[in-house]
Design an enzyme around this catalytic site. Structure first.
Site, PDB file in Angstrom:
ATOM      1  N   CYS A  74       7.029  -3.529   1.349  1.00  0.00           N
ATOM      2  CA  CYS A  74       6.098  -2.399   1.756  1.00  0.00           C
ATOM      3  C   CYS A  74       5.347  -1.808   0.258  1.00  0.00           C
ATOM      4  O   CYS A  74       5.979  -1.485  -0.499  1.00  0.00           O
ATOM      5  CB  CYS A  74       6.786  -1.467   2.273  1.00  0.00           C
ATOM      6  SG  CYS A  74       6.098   0.167   2.693  1.00  0.00           S
ATOM      7  N   CYS A 198      -1.120   1.172   5.105  1.00  0.00           N
ATOM      8  CA  CYS A 198      -0.166   0.235   4.854  1.00  0.00           C
ATOM      9  C   CYS A 198      -0.778  -0.499   3.763  1.00  0.00           C
ATOM     10  O   CYS A 198      -1.822  -1.090   3.529  1.00  0.00           O
ATOM     11  CB  CYS A 198      -0.239  -0.706   5.988  1.00  0.00           C
ATOM     12  SG  CYS A 198       0.798  -2.197   5.875  1.00  0.00           S
TER      13      CYS A 198
END
Length: 259
Positions: A74, A198
């Site tokens: 991530c 993201c």
């Protein structure tokens, strides 16, 4: 069991952070992670991150999606973890840490946090301005003249659960390019919804735009629903290297919660 937690966000991508350098919570369950990330019954977050000790680097990142499962890399979570490490007093402005996809380096200053992403060698051109690549997490990237509006989640979900991706899942990105500026929306597997931002998706969008020669230069600006990020990179014959994701990351609050 009572846990001291911290809440961080990077361009609207939010995370529960736990300092686990003493390895207290290595037996946390999928259901407990899911509860902590629940926006109605828990703290509320896109994911949970443990900061743990590493023998060879400044620390280790262990990441869970909000569905309670361990996940791939991530990018915004990595940037928030760097800010968290700095706030904890782990010395240095330049850090190295181990994550699920390998070693990452980062730089923390007062305004922004920069994270070096893994090199990218392979991009699959699926035709019609659609690409697939893994920038630490798998991404399906669609370049379009206008971003989907109210139907975005339904459209993205149909791709994520298509026969091609259903078993392992994929993050779905729609990207609009204007000059050297990108605007995008992302649906994330594991969260199973649109997120405000993201980091690995931004990386995929920017490198994909360069790959398709939709942009010029090695530094691109990307607008997400949660704010603005920047990606710099070096294009090589064998792929992309020296990839840096830069943007804000900050602490929102801290507290204690019982599990």
């Amino acid at each position: 069991m009572t846990i001291q937690f911290y809440k961080y966000q990077g361009t609207g991508n939010d995370f529960v952070m736990i300092d686990d350098r003493d390895n207290k919570y290595t037996d946390i369950t999928e259901q407990q992670v899911k509860h902590l990330c629940d926006r109605r019954f828990g703290i509320g977050a896109d994911g949970l991150i443990f900061l743990r000790n590493s023998d060879d680097y400044d620390f280790e990142m262990v990441y869970y999606n909000s569905d309670g499962r361990t996940s791939t890399m991530c990018g915004n979570g990595g940037r928030c973890l760097l800010r968290f490490a700095s706030d904890l007093g782990i010395e240095g402005e330049n850090y190295s840490f181990m994550a699920v996809d390998g070693v990452h380096f980062g730089v923390v200053d007062d305004e922004v946090v920069s994270l070096q992403m893994v090199d990218l060698k392979d991009i699959d051109d699926l035709g019609n301005d659609v690409l697939f690549m893994n920038t630490g997490s798998p991404h399906h990237v669609v370049f379009t003249d206008s971003l989907p509006a109210d139907d975005f989640v339904a459209v993205a979900k149909s791709i994520r659960y298509s026969d091609k991706y259903a078993e392992e899942g994929v993050n779905v990105n729609y990207v609009k390019v204007t000059g050297n500026n990108l605007e995008m929306r992302t649906y994330e597997r594991g969260v199973e919804d649109e997120t405000y931002s993201c980091g690995t998706g931004v990386t995929a969008a920017a490198l994909g735009a360069d790959f398709l020669k939709k942009t010029k230069g090695d530094r691109l600006k990307i607008k997400t629903a949660g704010g603005n990020l920047e990606l710099s990179f070096k294009a090589q014959r064998e792929g992309y290297t020296d990839i840096w994701l830069t943007g804000p990351a900050e602490k929102v609050f801290k507290g204690k919660v019982k599990l």
